[in-house]
Design a protein around this motif. Structure first.
Motif, short mmCIF file in Angstrom:
data_model
loop_
_atom_site.label_atom_id
_atom_site.label_comp_id
_atom_site.label_asym_id
_atom_site.label_seq_id
_atom_site.Cartn_x
_atom_site.Cartn_y
_atom_site.Cartn_z
N MET A 1 -9.26 -17.29 16.12
CA MET A 1 -9.30 -17.14 14.66
C MET A 1 -8.87 -18.43 13.99
N VAL B 1 -3.42 -9.07 -2.82
CA VAL B 1 -3.08 -9.24 -1.41
C VAL B 1 -3.98 -8.36 -0.54
N LEU B 2 -4.37 -7.22 -1.08
CA LEU B 2 -5.31 -6.38 -0.33
C LEU B 2 -6.72 -6.98 -0.37
N TYR C 1 0.24 -13.11 11.14
CA TYR C 1 1.03 -14.33 11.35
C TYR C 1 2.02 -14.53 10.20
N TYR D 1 -5.93 -11.34 11.79
CA TYR D 1 -4.60 -11.80 12.25
C TYR D 1 -3.81 -12.59 11.22
N ILE D 2 -4.44 -13.04 10.16
CA ILE D 2 -3.77 -14.01 9.30
C ILE D 2 -2.55 -13.40 8.61
N LYS D 3 -2.73 -12.23 8.07
CA LYS D 3 -1.58 -11.58 7.41
C LYS D 3 -0.51 -11.23 8.45
N GLU E 1 -10.21 -11.86 4.60
CA GLU E 1 -9.87 -12.42 5.92
C GLU E 1 -10.45 -11.56 7.04
N GLY E 2 -10.37 -10.23 6.85
CA GLY E 2 -10.91 -9.34 7.87
C GLY E 2 -12.42 -9.45 7.98
N LYS F 1 0.85 -1.18 0.00
CA LYS F 1 0.00 0.00 0.00
C LYS F 1 0.89 1.24 0.00
N THR G 1 -0.40 -16.47 0.04
CA THR G 1 -0.52 -15.24 0.82
C THR G 1 -0.86 -14.07 -0.09
N THR H 1 -7.67 -7.36 10.30
CA THR H 1 -7.01 -8.38 9.46
C THR H 1 -7.43 -9.81 9.73
N LEU I 1 2.86 -7.55 3.15
CA LEU I 1 1.73 -8.48 3.14
C LEU I 1 0.41 -7.83 3.51
N GLY I 2 0.41 -6.52 3.69
CA GLY I 2 -0.84 -5.88 4.09
C GLY I 2 -1.26 -6.27 5.49
N ILE J 1 -7.39 -10.19 -0.46
CA ILE J 1 -7.38 -11.29 0.52
C ILE J 1 -7.46 -10.73 1.94
N GLY J 2 -6.76 -9.63 2.16
CA GLY J 2 -6.82 -9.01 3.49
C GLY J 2 -8.24 -8.60 3.86
#
Lengths: 814, 226, 331
Positions: free
Chosen positions: A700, A650-651, B153, B149-151, A657-658, A14, B174, B147, B104-105, A653-654
């Motif tokens: 998580m 990657v953002l 880790y 937490y995954i990114k 996940e969030g 970013k 990832t 997040t 990795l954000g 996926i972030g």
């Protein structure tokens, strides 16, 4: 086929990442100005009361106190929606929940401000209080507000798309289920903060951790009675928003006022407890879903009823009410559909938009009911969903235009990755798998206040240094919207995104963008940035073509060069190309703007639901339930999301996940719980980080993210949203997985171990193996507005224009 | 008897080391280390989310241990060594954790990030090769709402590998997700080699077909589905 | 920003200096070690001491001494040090486990064992900011008159919530209390009183300096904790269980509940049911059945109190099963 992209689709950092990992990002409470004062708010200690007397004289006399404000200083009401301007910066004559602000102190330091608060005397005259949906329905008087559709109903709506009765008549089975989704809150790590400074030039600047600087700007102008042109709102990077910083807030107006009174900068940072009182989080919703199906699992008709517990003020609540009935139609075909919605006022912190705004609750009900239907009809729940998908490029019964639709691919991916076919039903006792799907809008079709202007604007400045600056009103709340602007412009201009300067969220410097809500930013600012960048590119191409003596069609921009595609060695550096363009055209500045396509629906209420595009998600959740206790864990989640096109995977996926994290927190443990039995007050049970249960690293699960790219013609590079949609399938998938594991239905969010234990006990006693609402109150829904569906030849208008019912929507009510 | 400090509004002075530098600072004597850092030393990189020890946003290192600065009295830091996020980077660049969090954000809104970074730094200082479970447990006192937490880790694992001197790159999953569709929807420049760009020069290198980073870790850890 | 109220701050160099300061400063002063319990309470104005005496830095309170007939742990020993102390993990794995369950790793880097033993009792009506408590007119534990948990209750019902206590009582731990004029050693269970306000029998002038645990000598202990999340949360039901076996039969058993009353609760009935029997499913079931009745949680923590009561049986059984070696590694 579009040409390959060089920036879009790649996992760049970013643009603000370096600042964030070095502690250099300046959040609102990090700002300090010389002579700055500190503000604290006195909040109501009573739930519902008339303010008989607010005496600030002792507080005003305290050394170090420079100004005190009360409701009378700021009597003009405000609110996010034009139809519910029901808040005051400080309560005028009435408080409506414990935490409603009454008075504000500006002092030399926070400690003095706190001491002053203790010296303010308030006389309350208590009024009856309302703590729940049921109480609100049963208590027409006294009204919490003197506006709204009737009694303590803020909003009542009813819409019928097509002949629903006929649809139910065609059904071979009708399922009628009740569901409840408890309220929960955003809990951003950063507590709201704002700093106001009225300069000697009479201009006001407000820095605030807001997702919507444009709406704050409008509210300030209104309440302070100042020309908007003299007010500058700068949204500082938000330390988490999730919808919780989307309303204009009391404290923002109050510090602006106090700065005007004192001539000094005034800052406020709320305590964690106060953040719970700002709330605007997920509405508790009681729901009734009546769905007719044929034996093949296809839906013939749906009648969906909701009652939302709105809390003490309007906030986005009218929109939330419509949203609780809007998106049921976009995943599986619902040929005819009726929706009845209601929102009640209660004496609790106001509810509003939280990630998924108004739709996770009905999505939970719908997906949990589909699971029951599949089990009852003997279908695999995943297969049943797969065989009844809303087609792409279609229009729904309630006139929502679907573009790209990747839900089928999403289901297939999670089914394959989770081993659904092989593992479901064959796991050891207590283990189970559940599936659910969902969809979300990519920005609302209509703005919050009626206007014909763009929803998003971008300006681009290029100069002879080769520097490119993007200006946009959008607000980065951590999702990476600043970066998306840089990526899009870099893609078009063939330069490094890190060479671009991004200036955002400053009403003086940047063109209007409506804000970071409704998952609108990537699509709308992305399109606006694309347009501005393409216009700049045209100028560079023209100038460089001239210089290189080649036609513009042969000019390419890549790797920081502007060159001849047929002879790549022949070209200019990007800087030289800008110099050529500036020489040819004069100062270079371009603009882009975005306005969503018009909605297909023309009926009242059609403003909520339409979107330029819809994202889709499917999730499989695995649970491990201890039948002896009801305690369960979630070891793994598979989620697939149709994002149209990843601007940055990657953002993306972030965000997935969030969203999974937040959805799981709601599904398992988060709730805004109240007590109404203490001292006559309705109290938030435990407004703290400790007692509001946000999952830790230890809760998580492993998350397998599967991205689906089904580009949408309306998205920049085909991109759709990802910030909210992936939350939606998680709560129903958890409930469905618990059923698969131990055979009980928890028709209520959160799914707690206590409820599972109770349902298991009920089953053991021969009672229905279910925990959930037992009844649905009688709601005075108005007569339905009848809108023929597209299949019935409808044109999007209501059949009888006079039949608006009690909940008739005025023009600005969108 | 050690002298008590004058109380109420009077200020007290202590000397300590902050980020390796000797500092003398005077502050109201009831202030916590959090307040002293943010308000008296202008080190606003340390954040606050509750001020009651319930979120982990204010974590800093005191004598190398990660602690909650909101519950450490400023006066108790006389002679101590305090490290904050502002001290993690050095003249030679970002700390590997800072680099991987950025790559990795792992920092979305960035508000919890300083607390996570320092907690993770203490973990890696003590244990260069933590297991996945050890990372989870070490970070169990820090709440992140963005997040999942995954990114985080993954960033800690990657930084640990680099700190051990390994030539580690992010795993393909990832960056692109699992089971990415190969039907022409893959990032065009990335078909097959898993390289990534973090700067324009790298993009250019990839364009020329010469990725200057090697492929990702070929060895997925035990958490991966395959 | 929540801030501490103003207070005097004293830093003694020795235990005797500390107790002398306490004697001098009177009832308005408190000792602080890690501060993880006191400072949040002070920020919420649950405690507003005029003076705070910091004993966290006293080296004599930090020692972990295995030289005698057991272990003497200085009250100022940091929780994470104890949790990672290989001698403690070896000799008292149940205790190491219980300590590792306290709050968060960050907090355990600050908190001390003495602080945990004297943790203030907790209640949803009490552990709130000043403004919240003001809105309910406070409660009898601080500034108010009645107990909101049970308005007829003559005493405060705040809950004993320290993770280390049940296991330590099960292991027959004793504590040393020192004042300027006196020193006494008492069984840990005698440190507690079933009163949410006056929950400790420690006299105001006394400093808890050490906890002593006898040599394991055949004793094994286990800890089980009910809470919403795997971190941060206090126990809302906890079980410390210890047994000493000779051959297959249980010679002696001690089972202690936490989180269900204002004091830790010995389950003597349940203990009796194990005596002389092998520790197997039968005896465990009997003991667990006997555990349910005395467990009377109230509605003042997370989770419903009815379910917490129901869980008592399961948690007692789980703790005992851990001692058979049949469940889990963390005995």
């Amino acid at each position: 086929m579009s040409p390959p992209t060089r920036v879009v689709g790649r996992p760049y950092e970013k643009v603000d990442a370096a600042a964030k990992v070095t502690g250099q990002t300046r959040f609102a409470d990090d700002l300090v100005l010389p002579r700055m004062l500190h503000c604290k708010l006195l909040r109501s200690r009573r739930t519902h009361a008339i303010l008989r007397r607010v005496d600030v004289s002792r507080a005003a006399a305290l050394p170090g106190v420079l100004a005190i404000a009360t409701g009378r200083d700021l009597p003009i009401p405000f609110g996010i929606l034009p139809v519910s301007q029901d808040e005051h910066a400080l309560c005028l004559d009435r408080v409506r929940f414990v935490g409603d602000p009454i008075s504000a102190v500006a002092a030399l330091d926070e400690e003095t401000a706190n001491e002053a608060l203790a010296l303010i005397e308030v006389d309350y005259e208590d009024l009856p209080t309302i703590a729940s949906i049921e109480q609100a329905v049963e208590t027409p008087f006294p009204r919490i507000h003197d506006y709204g559709d009737r009694d303590n109903f803020h909003k009542l709506v009813s819409m019928e798309f097509g002949d629903v009765e006929e649809g139910f008549a065609r059904a071979e089975k009708i399922y009628d289920d009740l569901f409840f989704y408890e309220g929960n809150t955003h809990l951003p790590l950063e507590q709201h903060a704002a700093l106001a400074d009225l300069g000697p030039d009479g201009k006001l600047t407000l820095w605030s951790s807001t997702q919507t600087p444009h709406y704050v700007h409008r509210a300030l102008a209104k309440v302070l009675e100042m020309p908007a042109a003299r007010i500058r709102v700068i949204a500082t990077p938000n330390g988490g928003g999730f919808g919780g910083k989307s309303d204009p807030f009391n404290h923002e107006i109050v510090v602006a006022h106090l700065s005007r009174v004192t001539g000094r900068p005034v800052k406020i940072c709320l305590t964690r407890e106060e953040v719970f009182y700002c709330h605007r989080g997920r509405h508790p919703i009681l729901m009734r879903a009546r769905t007719g199906v044929r034996r093949d699992g296809s839906i013939t008709a749906m009648h969906f009823q909701t009652v939302l517990d709105g809390g003490a003020y309007g906030s986005y609540g009218v929109a939330s009410t419509y949203y609780s009935g809007a998106l049921q139609t976009v995943t599986y075909p619902v040929p005819v559909y009726r929706f009845d919605g209601a929102r009640v006022f209660t004496n609790k912190p106001p509810c509003g938009p939280k990630r998924g705004h108004g739709t996770p609750q009905p999505r939970f009900a719908l997906e949990a009911q589909l699971d029951k239907i599949a089990v009852d009809l003997g279908f695999d729940p995943a297969a049943m969903r797969l065989s009844h998908l809303q087609p792409p490029s279609s229009i729904t019964a309630n006139f929502l235009r679907i573009g790209s639709m990747g839900l089928g691919a999403c289901i297939e991916k999670v089914v394959a990755a989770s081993g659904w076919k092989e593992r479901r039903g064959r796991l050891p006792r207590g283990r189970g798998l559940g599936i659910a799907c969902s969809s979300y809008i990519c920005g609302a079709g209509l703005p919050i206040y009626w206007n014909a202007m763009p929803q998003s604007g971008v300006q681009l400045k290029l100069d002879r240094s080769g520097g490119v600056t993007v200006f946009c009103g959008s607000t980065d709340i951590g999702q990476g919207s600043d970066s998306v602007l840089a990526y899009v412009v870099a893609e078009v201009l063939g330069i490094d995104p890190f060479d671009i300067r991004v200036v955002t969220a400053d009403t003086d410097l940047t063109p209007v963008d409506l804000g970071s809500y409704s998952s609108r930013v990537t699509l709308m600012t992305g399109n606006a940035a694309l347009q501005a960048a393409e216009r700049a590119r045209e100028m560079l191409v023209a100038a460089a073509g001239e210089k290189l003596e080649i036609p513009g069609s042969r000019v390419a921009l890549a790797e920081g060069r502007v060159f001849d595609v047929e002879d790549p060695d022949k070209g200019l550096s990007f800087v030289d190309a800008v110099i050529a363009a500036e020489s040819k055209f004069g100062t270079i500045g371009t603009v882009g703007s975005y306005t969503p396509p018009p909605s297909a629906g023309r009926y009242r209420g059609a403003g909520v639901g339409p979107s330029p595009a819809y994202s889709y998600s499917a999730a499989v959740v695995e649970v491990d339930v201890d039948p002896a206790t009801g305690i369960y864990t979630v070891p793994k989640i598979w989620i697939a999301h149709d994002v149209g096109k990843c601007i940055n995977p990657v953002l993306v996926i972030g965000q997935v996940e969030g969203s999974v994290y937040m959805g799981l927190g709601e599904a398992m443990m988060e709730e805004m719980a109240y007590r109404d039995d203490v001292n006559g007050n309705v109290m938030h049970k435990a407004p703290s980080m400790l007692e509001y249960k946000s999952p830790t690293t230890l809760e998580m699960p492993e998350v397998v993210t599967l991205l689906v790219e089904d580009p949408d013609p309306n998205g920049p590079f085909g991109a759709k949203e990802v910030g909210q949609g992936p939350l939606l399938p998680i709560p129903p998938a958890v409930a469905n997985a618990v059923f698969d594991a131990v055979g009980v239905r928890i028709d209520e969010i959160p799914v707690t171990p206590e409820k599972i234990a109770r349902a298991l006990k009920a089953r053991a006693a021969g009672q229905p193996a279910r925990v959930g609402p037992a009844s649905f109150p009688t709601i005075p829904y108005p007569d339905a507005v009848r809108i023929p569906t597209p299949a019935e030849g409808g044109d999007g208008r209501a059949r009888d224009l006079a039949a608006t019912g009690a909940g008739g929507v005025r023009k600005a009510d969108r | 008897m050690a002298p008590s400090n004058d109380f109420l509004r009077s200020k007290s002075s202590i000397s300590l080391h902050v980020n390796g530098e000797p500092v003398e600072v005077s502050f109201a004597s009831y202030k916590t280390l959090l307040e002293v850092l943010r308000e008296d030393l202008q080190l606003t990189g340390t954040k606050h989310g509750c001020e009651l020890g319930e979120c982990g946003a204010c974590a800093v290192l005191v004598d190398g241990r990660p602690v909650l600065s909101c519950l450490v009295l400023g006066l108790a830091c006389q002679g101590r060594a305090v490290e904050t996020v502002e001290g993690m980077a050095s003249a030679s660049g970002l700390h590997p954790l800072q680099k991987t969090f950025a790559e990795l954000g792992a920092a979305q809104c960035g508000y919890c990030t300083p607390g996570f970074l320092l907690t993770a730094q203490a973990l890696l200082d003590a244990n260069p090769s933590p297991t996945f479970r050890q990372i989870q447990e070490a970070l169990a006192g820090n709440i992140c709402r963005c997040t999942g937490y995954i990114k985080i880790y993954e960033a800690v694992e990657l930084a640990a590998a680099r700190l051990r001197g390994e030539d580690a790159s992010p795993r393909r999953e990832t960056l692109y997700g699992t089971d990415f569709d190969d039907s022409g929807l893959l990032p065009v420049l990335d078909a097959g080699n898993g390289s990534r760009a973090t700067s324009g020069s790298e993009t250019a290198a990839v364009l020329r077909g010469q990725p200057d980073r090697k492929t990702e870790n070929e060895k997925p850890d035990g958490r991966e589905p395959r | 920003m929540l801030r501490l109220p103003r207070f005097r701050y004293f830093v003694p160099r020795t235990i005797s200096e500390a107790t002398a300061m306490k004697a001098d400063s009177g009832s308005g002063s408190v000792f602080v070690a890690g501060g993880t319990d006191l400072y949040p309470n002070m920020k919420r104005r649950q405690q507003t001491p005029a003076a705070v005496i910091s004993i966290g830095g006293l080296p004599e309170l930090r020692a972990v001494d295995f030289s005698g007939d057991g272990v003497a742990i200085g009250a100022g020993a940091i929780l994470s040090d104890l949790e990672n102390d290989s001698r403690i993990r070896e000799a008292y794995p149940g205790l190491a486990h219980a300590i590792a369950e306290i709050s968060t790793p960050l907090l355990r880097n600050m908190g001390t064992i003495g602080g945990n033993l004297l943790l203030d009792t907790r209640c949803n009506y009490y552990d709130q900011n000043f403004e919240w408590r003001q809105a309910i007119d406070f409660c009898m534990k601080k500034d108010g008159q009645i107990c909101w948990v049970a308005p007829g209750s003559p005493r405060c019902l705040a809950v004993q919530s320290a993770d280390s206590v049940p296991v330590l009582i099960a292991l027959k731990a004793r504590v040393l209390l020192v004042s300027a004029a006196d020193r006494r050693e008492i069984p840990l269970e005698d440190l507690y009183r079933n009163d949410g306000i006056d929950y400790a029998t420690r006299k105001p002038e006394e400093l808890l300096t050490a906890v002593w645990i006898p040599r394991p000598d055949g004793w094994r202990a286990a800890y089980r904790k009910l809470r919403r999340r795997g971190s941060f949360d206090f126990p809302v039901l906890s079980v410390g269980a210890a047994v000493r076996r000779e051959g297959p039969r249980v010679e002696e058993a001690r089972i202690v509940l936490g989180g269900v009353a204002s004091a830790p609760l010995r389950l003597t009935d349940a203990e009796e049911r194990l005596k002389g029997r092998p520790l197997d499913e039968d005896s465990i079931r009997d003991a667990a059945d006997a555990a349910a009745r005395p467990s009377r949680p109230m509605d003042n923590t997370d989770f419903s109190f009815l379910w917490r009561k129901e869980m008592t049986k399961k948690y007692v059984a789980s703790a005992l099963r851990a001692l058979t070696g049949a469940e889990g590694g963390r005995g």
